[in-house]
Design a protein around this motif. Structure first.
Motif, PDB file in Angstrom:
ATOM      1  N   GLN A   1     -54.059  13.242  11.147  1.00  0.00           N
ATOM      2  CA  GLN A   1     -53.261  14.409  10.764  1.00  0.00           C
ATOM      3  C   GLN A   1     -51.865  13.990  10.329  1.00  0.00           C
ATOM      4  OE1 GLN A   1     -54.295  17.711  10.504  1.00  0.00           O
ATOM      5  NE2 GLN A   1     -52.298  17.821   9.466  1.00  0.00           N
ATOM      6  N   ALA A   2     -51.337  12.978  10.989  1.00  0.00           N
ATOM      7  CA  ALA A   2     -50.022  12.465  10.603  1.00  0.00           C
ATOM      8  C   ALA A   2     -50.055  11.910   9.176  1.00  0.00           C
ATOM      9  CB  ALA A   2     -49.571  11.384  11.577  1.00  0.00           C
ATOM     10  N   ASN A   3     -51.176  11.305   8.800  1.00  0.00           N
ATOM     11  CA  ASN A   3     -51.308  10.795   7.433  1.00  0.00           C
ATOM     12  C   ASN A   3     -51.330  11.932   6.417  1.00  0.00           C
ATOM     13  OD1 ASN A   3     -51.413   8.108   8.255  1.00  0.00           O
ATOM     14  ND2 ASN A   3     -53.643   8.111   8.446  1.00  0.00           N
ATOM     15  N   ILE A   4     -51.998  13.027   6.771  1.00  0.00           N
ATOM     16  CA  ILE A   4     -52.015  14.199   5.890  1.00  0.00           C
ATOM     17  C   ILE A   4     -50.606  14.752   5.732  1.00  0.00           C
ATOM     18  CG2 ILE A   4     -52.848  16.562   5.606  1.00  0.00           C
ATOM     19  CD1 ILE A   4     -55.345  15.726   7.193  1.00  0.00           C
ATOM     20  N   ASP A   5     -49.919  14.922   6.844  1.00  0.00           N
ATOM     21  CA  ASP A   5     -48.554  15.466   6.811  1.00  0.00           C
ATOM     22  C   ASP A   5     -47.638  14.562   5.994  1.00  0.00           C
ATOM     23  OD1 ASP A   5     -49.471  17.490   8.437  1.00  0.00           O
ATOM     24  OD2 ASP A   5     -48.745  16.573  10.295  1.00  0.00           O
ATOM     25  N   ALA A   6     -47.793  13.250   6.169  1.00  0.00           N
ATOM     26  CA  ALA A   6     -46.943  12.308   5.440  1.00  0.00           C
ATOM     27  C   ALA A   6     -47.208  12.388   3.942  1.00  0.00           C
ATOM     28  CB  ALA A   6     -47.192  10.886   5.943  1.00  0.00           C
ATOM     29  N   ALA A   7     -48.485  12.556   3.567  1.00  0.00           N
ATOM     30  CA  ALA A   7     -48.829  12.653   2.147  1.00  0.00           C
ATOM     31  C   ALA A   7     -48.224  13.904   1.525  1.00  0.00           C
ATOM     32  CB  ALA A   7     -50.346  12.659   1.982  1.00  0.00           C
ATOM     33  N   MET A   8     -48.276  15.024   2.240  1.00  0.00           N
ATOM     34  CA  MET A   8     -47.728  16.259   1.705  1.00  0.00           C
ATOM     35  C   MET A   8     -46.196  16.204   1.650  1.00  0.00           C
ATOM     36  SD  MET A   8     -50.471  17.689   0.919  1.00  0.00           S
ATOM     37  CE  MET A   8     -49.704  19.161   0.229  1.00  0.00           C
ATOM     38  N   ASP A   9     -45.582  15.599   2.661  1.00  0.00           N
ATOM     39  CA  ASP A   9     -44.126  15.442   2.644  1.00  0.00           C
ATOM     40  C   ASP A   9     -43.696  14.541   1.487  1.00  0.00           C
ATOM     41  OD1 ASP A   9     -43.927  17.023   4.873  1.00  0.00           O
ATOM     42  OD2 ASP A   9     -43.729  15.351   6.295  1.00  0.00           O
ATOM     43  N   SER A  10     -44.461  13.471   1.273  1.00  0.00           N
ATOM     44  CA  SER A  10     -44.160  12.552   0.175  1.00  0.00           C
ATOM     45  C   SER A  10     -44.292  13.253  -1.166  1.00  0.00           C
ATOM     46  CB  SER A  10     -45.097  11.345   0.241  1.00  0.00           C
ATOM     47  OG  SER A  10     -44.889  10.480  -0.855  1.00  0.00           O
ATOM     48  N   LEU A  11     -45.293  14.115  -1.293  1.00  0.00           N
ATOM     49  CA  LEU A  11     -45.478  14.878  -2.526  1.00  0.00           C
ATOM     50  C   LEU A  11     -44.253  15.731  -2.827  1.00  0.00           C
ATOM     51  CD1 LEU A  11     -47.208  16.099  -4.834  1.00  0.00           C
ATOM     52  CD2 LEU A  11     -48.101  17.720  -3.142  1.00  0.00           C
ATOM     53  N   SER A  12     -43.784  16.465  -1.832  1.00  0.00           N
ATOM     54  CA  SER A  12     -42.623  17.331  -2.023  1.00  0.00           C
ATOM     55  C   SER A  12     -41.378  16.523  -2.368  1.00  0.00           C
ATOM     56  CB  SER A  12     -42.368  18.161  -0.754  1.00  0.00           C
ATOM     57  OG  SER A  12     -43.481  18.986  -0.465  1.00  0.00           O
ATOM     58  N   ALA A  13     -41.196  15.410  -1.655  1.00  0.00           N
ATOM     59  CA  ALA A  13     -40.017  14.581  -1.890  1.00  0.00           C
ATOM     60  C   ALA A  13     -40.046  13.969  -3.287  1.00  0.00           C
ATOM     61  CB  ALA A  13     -39.935  13.484  -0.835  1.00  0.00           C
ATOM     62  N   THR A  14     -41.221  13.531  -3.734  1.00  0.00           N
ATOM     63  CA  THR A  14     -41.330  12.929  -5.054  1.00  0.00           C
ATOM     64  C   THR A  14     -41.039  13.940  -6.147  1.00  0.00           C
ATOM     65  OG1 THR A  14     -42.998  11.376  -4.232  1.00  0.00           O
ATOM     66  CG2 THR A  14     -42.845  11.662  -6.615  1.00  0.00           C
ATOM     67  N   ALA A  15     -41.615  15.129  -6.024  1.00  0.00           N
ATOM     68  CA  ALA A  15     -41.357  16.174  -7.013  1.00  0.00           C
ATOM     69  C   ALA A  15     -39.871  16.527  -7.057  1.00  0.00           C
ATOM     70  CB  ALA A  15     -42.191  17.414  -6.690  1.00  0.00           C
ATOM     71  N   GLU A  16     -39.267  16.607  -5.892  1.00  0.00           N
ATOM     72  CA  GLU A  16     -37.838  16.929  -5.819  1.00  0.00           C
ATOM     73  C   GLU A  16     -36.993  15.835  -6.464  1.00  0.00           C
ATOM     74  OE1 GLU A  16     -34.402  17.972  -2.454  1.00  0.00           O
ATOM     75  OE2 GLU A  16     -36.505  17.706  -1.875  1.00  0.00           O
ATOM     76  N   SER A  17     -37.401  14.582  -6.285  1.00  0.00           N
ATOM     77  CA  SER A  17     -36.633  13.476  -6.860  1.00  0.00           C
ATOM     78  C   SER A  17     -36.652  13.515  -8.385  1.00  0.00           C
ATOM     79  CB  SER A  17     -37.200  12.139  -6.366  1.00  0.00           C
ATOM     80  OG  SER A  17     -38.472  11.870  -6.925  1.00  0.00           O
ATOM     81  N   TYR A  18     -37.718  14.086  -8.973  1.00  0.00           N
ATOM     82  CA  TYR A  18     -37.803  14.224 -10.431  1.00  0.00           C
ATOM     83  C   TYR A  18     -37.198  15.535 -10.919  1.00  0.00           C
ATOM     84  CZ  TYR A  18     -40.934  10.175 -10.786  1.00  0.00           C
ATOM     85  OH  TYR A  18     -41.464   8.915 -10.758  1.00  0.00           O
ATOM     86  N   GLY A  19     -36.804  16.386  -9.975  1.00  0.00           N
ATOM     87  CA  GLY A  19     -36.214  17.659 -10.353  1.00  0.00           C
ATOM     88  C   GLY A  19     -37.208  18.645 -10.928  1.00  0.00           C
ATOM     89  N   ILE A  20     -38.471  18.575 -10.497  1.00  0.00           N
ATOM     90  CA  ILE A  20     -39.505  19.484 -10.983  1.00  0.00           C
ATOM     91  C   ILE A  20     -40.229  20.101  -9.798  1.00  0.00           C
ATOM     92  CG2 ILE A  20     -39.844  18.267 -13.164  1.00  0.00           C
ATOM     93  CD1 ILE A  20     -42.222  16.827 -11.952  1.00  0.00           C
ATOM     94  N   THR A  21     -41.035  21.123 -10.070  1.00  0.00           N
ATOM     95  CA  THR A  21     -41.791  21.759  -8.997  1.00  0.00           C
ATOM     96  C   THR A  21     -42.971  20.882  -8.603  1.00  0.00           C
ATOM     97  OG1 THR A  21     -43.276  22.942 -10.481  1.00  0.00           O
ATOM     98  CG2 THR A  21     -41.185  24.025  -9.914  1.00  0.00           C
ATOM     99  N   VAL A  22     -43.487  21.144  -7.422  1.00  0.00           N
ATOM    100  CA  VAL A  22     -44.659  20.398  -6.958  1.00  0.00           C
ATOM    101  C   VAL A  22     -45.838  20.628  -7.890  1.00  0.00           C
ATOM    102  CG1 VAL A  22     -46.388  20.249  -5.128  1.00  0.00           C
ATOM    103  CG2 VAL A  22     -43.963  20.324  -4.536  1.00  0.00           C
ATOM    104  N   GLY A  23     -46.006  21.886  -8.331  1.00  0.00           N
ATOM    105  CA  GLY A  23     -47.112  22.197  -9.227  1.00  0.00           C
ATOM    106  C   GLY A  23     -47.030  21.429 -10.539  1.00  0.00           C
ATOM    107  N   THR A  24     -45.829  21.364 -11.106  1.00  0.00           N
ATOM    108  CA  THR A  24     -45.645  20.631 -12.365  1.00  0.00           C
ATOM    109  C   THR A  24     -45.923  19.150 -12.175  1.00  0.00           C
ATOM    110  OG1 THR A  24     -43.983  22.214 -13.118  1.00  0.00           O
ATOM    111  CG2 THR A  24     -43.995  20.052 -14.186  1.00  0.00           C
ATOM    112  N   TYR A  25     -45.460  18.603 -11.066  1.00  0.00           N
ATOM    113  CA  TYR A  25     -45.693  17.185 -10.803  1.00  0.00           C
ATOM    114  C   TYR A  25     -47.187  16.902 -10.668  1.00  0.00           C
ATOM    115  CZ  TYR A  25     -45.902  12.739  -8.324  1.00  0.00           C
ATOM    116  OH  TYR A  25     -46.202  11.459  -7.959  1.00  0.00           O
ATOM    117  N   LEU A  26     -47.904  17.784  -9.963  1.00  0.00           N
ATOM    118  CA  LEU A  26     -49.331  17.562  -9.742  1.00  0.00           C
ATOM    119  C   LEU A  26     -50.125  17.611 -11.042  1.00  0.00           C
ATOM    120  CD1 LEU A  26     -49.985  19.553  -6.439  1.00  0.00           C
ATOM    121  CD2 LEU A  26     -50.091  17.077  -6.766  1.00  0.00           C
ATOM    122  N   THR A  27     -49.822  18.568 -11.918  1.00  0.00           N
ATOM    123  CA  THR A  27     -50.559  18.636 -13.181  1.00  0.00           C
ATOM    124  C   THR A  27     -50.241  17.436 -14.064  1.00  0.00           C
ATOM    125  OG1 THR A  27     -48.821  20.061 -14.106  1.00  0.00           O
ATOM    126  CG2 THR A  27     -50.775  21.144 -13.177  1.00  0.00           C
TER     127      THR A  27
END
Length: 588
Positions: free
Chosen positions: A149-175
């Motif tokens: 579960q910690a790995n899942i949480d870390a992956a989702m936190d990393s996703l949010s942080a990465t999108a934020e670092s690019y200045g875009i939404t999570v949805g935009t980053y994922l597509t």
């Protein structure tokens, strides 16, 4: 009460006047048109709704695109695995002939297979394994562990942080990363299922019963890769001037020149072999220098498997002082082998080193690099970057075996150990001979002779000592050390487990294995490779000998492969029509 019989329209019309009959027929025709238009309108509405739903990606995110081993995967699931495969090769695409600006469907991977087909095949293979694991986990009622579960949480936190670092939404980053149909919820589903599958696989491996007899049997079959060998080995070659055609392709050597060179090679190899047998170190050194021979010493059994002379060393019945001459062949443009050189080897000893792997926490403070302005003579200090540290630490992580797959990590560790033994030994001797190590401790700055860069070691030492004092003042326990290390260490692993001899940098390795330690021992160690000071905290030894952990991991992998084979369909998975929408953007 009698029911009134339904009248026959034809009979009713026959009793009407011609005018009235015409009116009735026109009314009936109009009613038919209304019903037809209503049906058409309903169909159009349904089609538009279906199209809107289709374009929204609802089907792609929920309907099965690939069904394998009792588990269904949607288009977005396939995209998740596909683009993860793509990411694994993207960073070195230029080195493997992959053009990231051209459709993957238009580039050949090998033997007529496109890069798209290769990556999709790899993704489906991973999904076959995940499908079997997920089906078994569901059947067993298995729930994910805290680490999973910690790995899942870390992956989702990393996703949010990465999108934020690019200045875009999570949805935009994922597509942009996983294709047009990926959404945050679809991504979380894919991550959760992957982590559950990996967690269950680890659960299976940990619960395979492996006895001491099993490990001893493994050793008997693999002693040549587990033993340590003491020997001297040199690669003797003869230089031949290479010839090239107009297009820069190397031509085959002239047969007469090659024959003469090989005759000279035989003489050199025999002469060096005789010197090795005699044991005269000065004579050996002189011949090695004269011949320009390469020195190959100190490799473990695992790495020796990659060298032709490894099999010679591992042969039963070798005696101390025995020498050999092992051919090192090369291949010409026609695929024909020819003698390129000889490994001249002397066998000294062979043994199994029974020691326990070490576990430790690690805190690193890097020394600032001193840069000089050559024009005005001013000197300035700049911190060694985290990227530099990560580059050095990557090699070290490979050596310590800290990867997801224990068996592969062990092989990587020992390969890296073998590759650097010679250079590390030479560097250490050079530092000892010149007294550079001692002088550097006494000076405010010291120079890295390999790069010419100077480092402010004193400041780094003061910082690591201050952290040590703060930790001790707070109780000096393992938990607080780990927390402090995580907060103050960049570009270096914090927690190490089951460290092998020779896996760490020289200074740390000597501290770990130079004497026995107890849990709670700590030390500040100067690390010349990472250009900093490390505060290390010893947490204990592994329960098994290091060689036993290798055996255990190998047996676990073998039994896991057997389990996976038993729980996988021989026919493989089944693709639905939705598979045509998988990885659409990669084929654009």
């Amino acid at each position: 009460m009698k029911h009134k019989e339904k009248s026959n329209p034809q009979e009713d019309l026959s009793s009407l006047s011609v005018r009235r009959r015409q009116e009735v027929l026109e009314q009936q025709a109009q009613q038919k048109k209304v019903r037809l238009y209503t049906i058409i309108a309903a169909v159009v509405v349904a089609l538009v709704a279906a199209l809107l739903i289709w374009d929204s990606g609802v089907f792609q995110r929920h309907a099965p695109a690939y069904e394998t081993n009792g588990t269904s995967f949607s288009v977005t699931d396939v995209d998740y695995y596909f683009y993860n495969q793509y990411s694994s090769v993207y960073s070195y695409a230029s080195y493997i002939g992959l053009d990231t600006t051209v459709s993957l469907k238009e580039q050949e991977y090998a033997d007529g297979q496109t890069w798209y087909d290769y990556l999709l095949e790899s993704a489906l293979t991973s999904m076959d394994e995940a499908g079997a694991l997920l089906s078994a986990a569901r059947a067993e009622g298995y729930t994910i562990s805290e680490d999973g579960q910690a790995n899942i949480d870390a992956a989702m936190d990393s996703l949010s942080a990465t999108a934020e670092s690019y200045g875009i939404t999570v949805g935009t980053y994922l597509t942009s990363m996983y294709g047009r149909f990926m959404t945050p919820s679809a991504y979380e589903k894919a991550v959760t299922e992957q982590c559950l599958a990996q967690d269950y696989a680890a659960h299976l491996r940990e619960n395979f019963e492996i006895t001491e007899d099993d490990m001893n049997a493994y050793y008997s079959e693999n002693a040549a890769t587990l033993d340590n060998f003491e020997y001297e080995a040199y690669l003797v070659t003869v230089d031949l001037e290479a010839q090239y055609d107009d297009e820069g392709n190397q031509l085959d050597y002239d047969p007469d020149e090659l024959a003469a060179a090989q005759e000279e090679l035989e003489t050199r190899a025999d002469t060096l072999a005789e010197a090795l047998a005699g044991g005269d170190a000065d004579e050996i050194a002189a011949l090695v220098s004269e011949y320009g021979a390469s020195t190959l010493n100190g490799f473990s059994g695992t790495t020796l498997a990659y060298y032709d002379f490894g099999a010679w060393l591992a042969e039963d019945g070798r005696t101390a002082g025995e020498t050999g001459k092992v051919p090192n062949n090369s291949t010409n443009s026609e695929g024909e082998e020819y003698l390129y050189g000889y490994y001249v080897v002397r066998f000294d000893s062979r043994s199994l080193d029974e020691y326990y792997g070490a576990n430790m926490y690690n805190m690193l403070i890097q020394a600032d690099a001193i840069t000089e302005d050559t024009e005005d003579g001013d000197a300035s200090s700049s911190s060694t970057t985290a990227e530099d540290a990560e580059a050095a630490e990557t090699a070290e992580d490979a050596e310590t075996g800290e990867t997801a797959e224990d068996t592969e990590a062990t092989e990587d560790a020992e390969t890296a150990e073998a590759a650097e033994d010679t250079g590390a030994a030479d560097d250490a001797e050079a530092a000892e001979d010149t007294g550079a190590a001692d002088d550097a401790e006494a000076e405010e700055t010291a120079e890295d002779t390999s790069t010419g860069t100077q480092y402010d070691w004193d400041t780094a030492l003061a910082e690591i000592e201050a952290l040590r004092d703060e930790w001790l003042a707070g109780g000096g326990d393992a938990e607080s050390f780990l927390t402090m290390a995580q907060e103050n260490t960049e570009g270096s692993t914090v927690e190490y487990t089951n460290i092998a001899k020779g896996a760490q940098n020289t200074e740390v390795d000597e501290w770990l294995f130079g004497s026995e330690h107890a849990a709670g021992d700590y030390e500040i160690i100067r690390d010349e490779t990472l250009h900093g000071y490390r505060l290390v905290y010893f947490t204990g030894y592994d329960d098994l000998y290091y060689w036993q952990t290798i055996a255990q991991s190998a047996i676990q992998s073998e039994r896991y492969s057997e389990w996976l084979s038993e729980h996988s369909s021989e026919e493989g998975g089944a693709q639905t029509f939705l598979m045509r929408y998988a990885a659409l953007d990669a084929g654009a």
